[in-house]
Design a protein around this motif. Structure first.
Motif, PDB file in Angstrom:
ATOM      1  N   ARG A  29       0.822  -1.208   0.000  1.00  0.00           N
ATOM      2  CA  ARG A  29       0.000   0.000   0.000  1.00  0.00           C
ATOM      3  C   ARG A  29       0.856   1.258   0.000  1.00  0.00           C
ATOM      4  NH1 ARG A  29      -0.866   3.520   3.198  1.00  0.00           N
ATOM      5  NH2 ARG A  29      -2.612   4.851   3.498  1.00  0.00           N
ATOM      6  N   ARG A  30       1.840   1.285   0.876  1.00  0.00           N
ATOM      7  CA  ARG A  30       2.734   2.458   0.960  1.00  0.00           C
ATOM      8  C   ARG A  30       3.525   2.629  -0.330  1.00  0.00           C
ATOM      9  NH1 ARG A  30       3.811   7.373   2.592  1.00  0.00           N
ATOM     10  NH2 ARG A  30       5.941   7.717   3.238  1.00  0.00           N
ATOM     11  N   PHE A  31       4.050   1.511  -0.853  1.00  0.00           N
ATOM     12  CA  PHE A  31       4.821   1.550  -2.090  1.00  0.00           C
ATOM     13  C   PHE A  31       3.986   2.144  -3.221  1.00  0.00           C
ATOM     14  CE2 PHE A  31       5.817  -0.576  -6.119  1.00  0.00           C
ATOM     15  CZ  PHE A  31       7.102  -0.101  -6.315  1.00  0.00           C
ATOM     16  N   LEU A  32       2.767   1.644  -3.397  1.00  0.00           N
ATOM     17  CA  LEU A  32       1.911   2.135  -4.473  1.00  0.00           C
ATOM     18  C   LEU A  32       1.540   3.603  -4.282  1.00  0.00           C
ATOM     19  CD1 LEU A  32      -0.377  -0.969  -5.021  1.00  0.00           C
ATOM     20  CD2 LEU A  32       1.498  -0.159  -6.471  1.00  0.00           C
ATOM     21  N   THR A  33       1.343   4.003  -3.040  1.00  0.00           N
ATOM     22  CA  THR A  33       1.056   5.408  -2.754  1.00  0.00           C
ATOM     23  C   THR A  33       2.216   6.293  -3.187  1.00  0.00           C
ATOM     24  OG1 THR A  33      -0.379   4.826  -0.907  1.00  0.00           O
ATOM     25  CG2 THR A  33       0.524   7.062  -0.908  1.00  0.00           C
ATOM     26  N   LEU A  34       3.425   5.895  -2.848  1.00  0.00           N
ATOM     27  CA  LEU A  34       4.599   6.688  -3.205  1.00  0.00           C
ATOM     28  C   LEU A  34       4.845   6.699  -4.713  1.00  0.00           C
ATOM     29  CD1 LEU A  34       7.044   5.742  -0.321  1.00  0.00           C
ATOM     30  CD2 LEU A  34       5.751   7.869  -0.606  1.00  0.00           C
ATOM     31  N   VAL A  35       4.696   5.549  -5.354  1.00  0.00           N
ATOM     32  CA  VAL A  35       4.920   5.479  -6.803  1.00  0.00           C
ATOM     33  C   VAL A  35       3.894   6.334  -7.540  1.00  0.00           C
ATOM     34  CG1 VAL A  35       4.833   3.952  -8.823  1.00  0.00           C
ATOM     35  CG2 VAL A  35       6.137   3.278  -6.811  1.00  0.00           C
ATOM     36  N   THR A  36       2.642   6.260  -7.130  1.00  0.00           N
ATOM     37  CA  THR A  36       1.620   7.051  -7.824  1.00  0.00           C
ATOM     38  C   THR A  36       1.747   8.545  -7.551  1.00  0.00           C
ATOM     39  OG1 THR A  36       0.007   6.663  -6.065  1.00  0.00           O
ATOM     40  CG2 THR A  36      -0.044   5.159  -7.946  1.00  0.00           C
ATOM     41  N   SER A  37       2.525   8.910  -6.539  1.00  0.00           N
ATOM     42  CA  SER A  37       2.725  10.335  -6.264  1.00  0.00           C
ATOM     43  C   SER A  37       3.928  10.910  -7.011  1.00  0.00           C
ATOM     44  CB  SER A  37       2.888  10.574  -4.760  1.00  0.00           C
ATOM     45  OG  SER A  37       4.153  10.130  -4.314  1.00  0.00           O
ATOM     46  N   LEU A  38       4.658  10.069  -7.736  1.00  0.00           N
ATOM     47  CA  LEU A  38       5.804  10.568  -8.501  1.00  0.00           C
ATOM     48  C   LEU A  38       5.309  11.496  -9.602  1.00  0.00           C
ATOM     49  CD1 LEU A  38       7.875   7.271  -8.872  1.00  0.00           C
ATOM     50  CD2 LEU A  38       8.421   9.233  -7.414  1.00  0.00           C
ATOM     51  N   SER A  39       6.113  12.478  -9.919  1.00  0.00           N
ATOM     52  CA  SER A  39       5.721  13.440 -10.952  1.00  0.00           C
ATOM     53  C   SER A  39       5.799  12.797 -12.339  1.00  0.00           C
ATOM     54  CB  SER A  39       6.630  14.666 -10.906  1.00  0.00           C
ATOM     55  OG  SER A  39       7.882  14.356 -11.491  1.00  0.00           O
ATOM     56  N   GLY A  40       5.138  13.412 -13.284  1.00  0.00           N
ATOM     57  CA  GLY A  40       5.189  12.949 -14.670  1.00  0.00           C
ATOM     58  C   GLY A  40       6.566  13.074 -15.281  1.00  0.00           C
ATOM     59  N   ASP A  41       7.442  13.834 -14.627  1.00  0.00           N
ATOM     60  CA  ASP A  41       8.809  14.001 -15.107  1.00  0.00           C
ATOM     61  C   ASP A  41       9.781  12.998 -14.484  1.00  0.00           C
ATOM     62  OD1 ASP A  41       8.108  16.170 -16.704  1.00  0.00           O
ATOM     63  OD2 ASP A  41       8.357  17.566 -15.033  1.00  0.00           O
ATOM     64  N   SER A  42       9.281  12.109 -13.642  1.00  0.00           N
ATOM     65  CA  SER A  42      10.164  11.121 -13.009  1.00  0.00           C
ATOM     66  C   SER A  42      10.688  10.151 -14.067  1.00  0.00           C
ATOM     67  CB  SER A  42       9.434  10.356 -11.911  1.00  0.00           C
ATOM     68  OG  SER A  42       8.421   9.528 -12.475  1.00  0.00           O
ATOM     69  N   ARG A  43      11.828   9.539 -13.783  1.00  0.00           N
ATOM     70  CA  ARG A  43      12.391   8.550 -14.716  1.00  0.00           C
ATOM     71  C   ARG A  43      11.420   7.410 -14.945  1.00  0.00           C
ATOM     72  NH1 ARG A  43      17.324   6.127 -12.477  1.00  0.00           N
ATOM     73  NH2 ARG A  43      17.215   4.873 -14.362  1.00  0.00           N
ATOM     74  N   PHE A  44      10.785   6.944 -13.863  1.00  0.00           N
ATOM     75  CA  PHE A  44       9.850   5.836 -14.002  1.00  0.00           C
ATOM     76  C   PHE A  44       8.661   6.226 -14.874  1.00  0.00           C
ATOM     77  CE2 PHE A  44       6.025   3.600 -12.508  1.00  0.00           C
ATOM     78  CZ  PHE A  44       6.323   2.367 -13.063  1.00  0.00           C
ATOM     79  N   ALA A  45       8.085   7.393 -14.663  1.00  0.00           N
ATOM     80  CA  ALA A  45       6.926   7.819 -15.456  1.00  0.00           C
ATOM     81  C   ALA A  45       7.270   7.879 -16.938  1.00  0.00           C
ATOM     82  CB  ALA A  45       6.414   9.173 -14.966  1.00  0.00           C
ATOM     83  N   ARG A  46       8.436   8.413 -17.252  1.00  0.00           N
ATOM     84  CA  ARG A  46       8.850   8.485 -18.662  1.00  0.00           C
ATOM     85  C   ARG A  46       9.052   7.091 -19.248  1.00  0.00           C
ATOM     86  NH1 ARG A  46      12.210  12.563 -16.566  1.00  0.00           N
ATOM     87  NH2 ARG A  46      13.996  11.200 -16.878  1.00  0.00           N
ATOM     88  N   ALA A  47       9.678   6.191 -18.487  1.00  0.00           N
ATOM     89  CA  ALA A  47       9.897   4.824 -18.971  1.00  0.00           C
ATOM     90  C   ALA A  47       8.568   4.088 -19.118  1.00  0.00           C
ATOM     91  CB  ALA A  47      10.824   4.070 -18.020  1.00  0.00           C
ATOM     92  N   TRP A  48       7.661   4.283 -18.182  1.00  0.00           N
ATOM     93  CA  TRP A  48       6.366   3.589 -18.190  1.00  0.00           C
ATOM     94  C   TRP A  48       5.538   3.979 -19.414  1.00  0.00           C
ATOM     95  CZ3 TRP A  48       4.612  -0.508 -15.891  1.00  0.00           C
ATOM     96  CH2 TRP A  48       3.246  -0.753 -15.817  1.00  0.00           C
ATOM     97  N   GLN A  49       5.660   5.229 -19.835  1.00  0.00           N
ATOM     98  CA  GLN A  49       4.912   5.694 -21.003  1.00  0.00           C
ATOM     99  C   GLN A  49       5.293   4.923 -22.261  1.00  0.00           C
ATOM    100  OE1 GLN A  49       5.868   9.835 -21.038  1.00  0.00           O
ATOM    101  NE2 GLN A  49       4.307  10.350 -19.516  1.00  0.00           N
ATOM    102  N   HIS A  50       6.514   4.381 -22.295  1.00  0.00           N
ATOM    103  CA  HIS A  50       7.008   3.678 -23.481  1.00  0.00           C
ATOM    104  C   HIS A  50       6.997   2.164 -23.319  1.00  0.00           C
ATOM    105  CE1 HIS A  50       8.127   7.517 -25.121  1.00  0.00           C
ATOM    106  NE2 HIS A  50       8.754   7.797 -24.013  1.00  0.00           N
ATOM    107  N   THR A  51       6.358   1.673 -22.272  1.00  0.00           N
ATOM    108  CA  THR A  51       6.306   0.238 -22.011  1.00  0.00           C
ATOM    109  C   THR A  51       5.043  -0.358 -22.618  1.00  0.00           C
ATOM    110  OG1 THR A  51       7.518   0.506 -19.944  1.00  0.00           O
ATOM    111  CG2 THR A  51       6.262  -1.522 -20.192  1.00  0.00           C
ATOM    112  N   PRO A  52       5.194  -1.402 -23.442  1.00  0.00           N
ATOM    113  CA  PRO A  52       3.999  -2.051 -24.013  1.00  0.00           C
ATOM    114  C   PRO A  52       3.089  -2.581 -22.905  1.00  0.00           C
ATOM    115  CG  PRO A  52       6.012  -2.911 -25.001  1.00  0.00           C
ATOM    116  CD  PRO A  52       6.415  -2.048 -23.847  1.00  0.00           C
ATOM    117  N   ARG A  53       1.782  -2.496 -23.096  1.00  0.00           N
ATOM    118  CA  ARG A  53       0.822  -2.945 -22.096  1.00  0.00           C
ATOM    119  C   ARG A  53       0.166  -4.273 -22.452  1.00  0.00           C
ATOM    120  NH1 ARG A  53       3.028   0.843 -20.369  1.00  0.00           N
ATOM    121  NH2 ARG A  53       2.212   2.537 -19.164  1.00  0.00           N
ATOM    122  N   ARG A  54       0.373  -4.728 -23.676  1.00  0.00           N
ATOM    123  CA  ARG A  54      -0.310  -5.922 -24.125  1.00  0.00           C
ATOM    124  C   ARG A  54       0.713  -6.991 -24.500  1.00  0.00           C
ATOM    125  NH1 ARG A  54      -5.567  -6.174 -27.562  1.00  0.00           N
ATOM    126  NH2 ARG A  54      -5.595  -8.405 -27.973  1.00  0.00           N
TER     127      ARG A  54
END
Length: 70
Positions: A29-54
């Motif tokens: 729960r804490r992990f997901l709360t912190l990850v979802t609070s990361l800004s759109g400019d975070s390294r993870f957010a940028r990488a996630w945008q380019h990750t296939p979902r299917r």
């Protein structure tokens, strides 16, 4: 998310001061709360945008995870 773990860990350390030891003991729960609070400019957010979902085939899963299809 596992594919981009170094970005997740780095972002949590930079933005929230989380150490790898704290991360290892953190609740889901804490992990997901912190990850979802990361800004759109975070390294993870940028990488996630380019990750296939299917993933429709073993080859797709291998490409996404880096684990060879059997």
């Amino acid at each position: 998310m596992i594919r981009h773990w170094s970005a997740v860990e780095g972002d949590l350390a930079r933005d929230h001061g989380i150490t790898s030891g704290e991360l290892a003991r953190m609740s889901t729960r804490r992990f997901l709360t912190l990850v979802t609070s990361l800004s759109g400019d975070s390294r993870f957010a940028r990488a996630w945008q380019h990750t296939p979902r299917r993933a429709d085939s073993p080859e797709d899963i291998a490409r996404i995870t880096g684990i060879p299809a059997q």
